[in-house]
Each structure stands twice: as structure tokens, then as C-alpha cells.
Design an enzyme around this catalytic site. Sequence first.
Site, short mmCIF file in Angstrom:
data_model
loop_
_atom_site.label_atom_id
_atom_site.label_comp_id
_atom_site.label_asym_id
_atom_site.label_seq_id
_atom_site.Cartn_x
_atom_site.Cartn_y
_atom_site.Cartn_z
N ARG A 182 0.84 -1.21 0.00
CA ARG A 182 0.00 0.00 0.00
C ARG A 182 0.87 1.25 0.00
O ARG A 182 0.54 2.25 -0.64
CB ARG A 182 -0.96 -0.03 1.18
CG ARG A 182 -2.07 1.00 1.07
CD ARG A 182 -3.17 0.78 2.08
NE ARG A 182 -2.66 0.88 3.45
CZ ARG A 182 -3.35 0.55 4.53
NH1 ARG A 182 -4.59 0.08 4.42
NH2 ARG A 182 -2.83 0.67 5.74
N LYS A 187 -2.70 6.35 1.31
CA LYS A 187 -2.56 6.86 2.68
C LYS A 187 -1.67 8.10 2.67
O LYS A 187 -0.54 8.10 3.16
CB LYS A 187 -1.99 5.75 3.58
CG LYS A 187 -2.63 5.74 4.95
CD LYS A 187 -2.43 4.42 5.64
CE LYS A 187 -2.55 4.56 7.14
NZ LYS A 187 -3.77 5.18 7.63
N GLU A 220 -16.39 5.82 4.14
CA GLU A 220 -15.70 5.33 5.34
C GLU A 220 -15.64 6.45 6.38
O GLU A 220 -16.30 7.48 6.22
CB GLU A 220 -14.31 4.81 4.99
CG GLU A 220 -13.37 5.83 4.39
CD GLU A 220 -11.95 5.28 4.21
OE1 GLU A 220 -11.48 4.49 5.04
OE2 GLU A 220 -11.30 5.68 3.23
N1 PLP Z 1 -9.41 4.00 6.38
C1 PLP Z 1 -8.62 5.01 6.71
C2 PLP Z 1 -8.96 6.37 6.21
C3 PLP Z 1 -7.50 4.79 7.52
O1 PLP Z 1 -6.70 5.80 7.88
C4 PLP Z 1 -7.23 3.48 7.98
C5 PLP Z 1 -6.06 3.21 8.81
O2 PLP Z 1 -5.04 2.78 8.35
C6 PLP Z 1 -8.09 2.45 7.61
C7 PLP Z 1 -9.17 2.75 6.81
C8 PLP Z 1 -7.84 1.06 8.06
O3 PLP Z 1 -6.81 0.45 7.33
P1 PLP Z 1 -5.95 -0.70 7.96
O4 PLP Z 1 -6.90 -1.78 8.33
O5 PLP Z 1 -5.06 -1.13 6.84
O6 PLP Z 1 -5.23 -0.16 9.11
C1 COI Z 2 -4.32 3.10 11.46
O1 COI Z 2 -5.32 2.49 11.81
O2 COI Z 2 -3.19 2.58 11.46
C2 COI Z 2 -4.39 4.46 10.98
O3 COI Z 2 -3.48 4.91 10.36
C3 COI Z 2 -5.58 5.26 11.28
C4 COI Z 2 -5.26 6.52 12.00
C5 COI Z 2 -6.54 7.23 12.14
C6 COI Z 2 -4.63 6.28 13.32
#
Ligand code: PLP
Ligand code: COI
Length: 341
Positions: free
Chosen positions: A82, A184, A220
Amino acid sequence: MEKKNIDWANLGFGYQETDKRFVANYKDGAWDEGALVSDATIAINECAGVFQYAQTCFEGLKAYTTQDGRIVTFRPDLNAQRMEDSCKRLEMPVFPKERFVQAVIDTVAANEAYVPPYGSGATLYIRPYMFGSSPVIGVKPADDYQFRIFTTPVGPYFKGGVKPLTIKVSDFDRAAPHGTGHIKAGLNYAMSLHAIITAHNEGYDENMYLDAATRTNVEETGGANFLFVTKDNKVVTPKSDSILPSITRRSLMVVAKEYLGLEVEERVVPFEEIKDFAECGLCGTAAVISPVGKVVDHGKEIVFPSGMNEMGPITKKLYDTLTGIQMGRIEAPEGWIQVIK
Ligand code: PLP
Ligand code: COI
């Protein structure tokens, strides 16, 4: 290894400096060897790309102590991929995936004393990030970059742990069609700060963003994807090109199907439909799965049948199975667990 004297059970989701961080520099078209360093401070030029045009992206994952005392992390290869996608979209150089995973392992190992013990309720949050470090004044990508990883021990992202959240349907948009919602990028979070402060000031825990083009479909929150459960126990998650492809959500869909035998659907979720769902949760590395009790749309309340007191039963099963896999109580699918030591 003696652990630090930290009140693990009462940690919130905050930054606490740990001993070592990984730093690699990109200069003249190549990454250097990288190293673990002690200094938590960064000194870069005042005109660096990150300061002027927000050229930065990041990742988030966690290290866990398992039931049998190992230290592991969860699917770091997907964070590496990612971050590669983020870097390409932001015209930043890619930090090679194998090196990313090795740097995560090395950084966690160097901060072993801060990895919360099994059963403490806390984890070690790992934050890889990259930014343009050389000066730019015309709008263009920087020439030089820094890739870093720090760690910090954390507790639950939402205060109150597993108490169901109240979510506001936001009047602001998080991501544009064909924009950067699927990567991200730091900029996605900068522009969500006013929306989250507004929501907090009004007494809500988080925002539900709708699709910017039609404002009819669920996207989301600022930091997690949505999962819904239908009244006949199907697990549904929104599909959109402008939401972040959560690693937790993708893993939970596998858990739902393969471990719990549930039907799963990734599809467009019209906002109109959410009143018909039985359960709702936010999923992400930081959020794990945080139950949502109520969504409020301009004063109109939608309370899920699971209510405001506890996680819905399917959400709970998903939570227990995922955390069981992460903490070594349940066998993981091939390749999901990266052993650190
Ligand atoms: N959506 C957003 C906007 C996020 O910042 C995050 C955090 O990383 C997620 C979803 C969840 O992603 P992940 O499960 O890869 O941490
Ligand atoms: C995560 O879940 O790792 C994120 O980056 C989300 C952030 C809002 C802390």
C-alpha cells in the site's frame, strides 16, 4: 528482555517516544542502507517538499505479544504494497517491499522492551512514513526523501474501548472521485481535521463520509472502513475507488467467510440501506473493530439493533477471531503472521 515500567492497561492511543527508529535517505536517485538511530528529532530544510506541498504518506500496523510469548506483526507485506501505491500516486520513490518488511522487523526488535505483554490490552503501534526532504518552491516533487519507522505503545483508539460509538453523517467530503482517498496520503488526514473537530464538538465520536459525487453511498470514516451485518448475518462492506483499502477489513472478510462460514459482500452501500442493518463496526489497525451503535444524519437517528451497550454478536465473533489470530490463539492463514522474535 526486561519490559519498560508502563501502565499498559491504561494506555490510550498516543505517542510515547521509544528507544530506536529506522531512517533511510533517498538521494541522487537511490536509497541508502538505512540505520536504526536514537534521535527522535528530524532536522530538514525549511522549504522541504513535505512542509510546502504536503508530499508525505504513511502506514500503520501493530506488533503483538502472542500467547506463547513470541513477538509478531500482522501482514506487513500488505502495508509495504500500500505504501508503494501511495508513493507512486504522490510521485515519491518506492522503498522496496522486502526492505520495508525487514525495517519493520528490525525497528520492533530494537524496541522489544516497549512491546506490551500478552493479555495487557495494549499493542505496539508501528508507523512507517516517507516525506520529501529537499527544498521545492515551484509545485513539483522533491528530489530527496526520507523513509522512517517509529513505534509507540498504544491502547484503544476510541476512549471507552468497546463501548458502541455514535457517528455523524458529515457535511464535509473526505475524498474526491479520482483523487487520493485510496492511498494513505497525509493530505487526506489534514483536510479531515476540521471535520473531526466539528464532530467531536457536537458530541460525536467519528464521521461517516458519503461519496463526494452523489452523497448517496457510504464511504468510510476518517481512520477506518465500515463493516455492516445484515439481519440474516451477511457481512457487507462498502466498495468504492475513493476509500482506503483497509488491511483489517480485507482480513475480516476472509475471517467471516473462511472461519465463521458467513456470506460476505463488498459492494456499493447506499446510505438509505443502513437503517436495515443489524450491526455496524469500524475496522482498521488502530480501531481493530469498534462497534457503532448509532448513526445520526442531520438529527435523524439510526440506532442499530445491537444497541448502545455492547458489540453485536457477529461483530464480536469477528473481533474475537481476528484478535485470536493476531495474538496466536487461533491458527492464522498462511503468510498472515510475520514473526519478529
Ligand atoms: N481507512 C482510513 C482512512 C485509515 O486511515 C485506515 C487506517 O489505516 C483504515 C481505513 C484502516 O486500514 P488498515 O486496516 O489497513 O489499518
Ligand atoms: C491506522 O489504523 O493505522 C491508521 O493509520 C488510522 C489513524 C486514524 C490512526
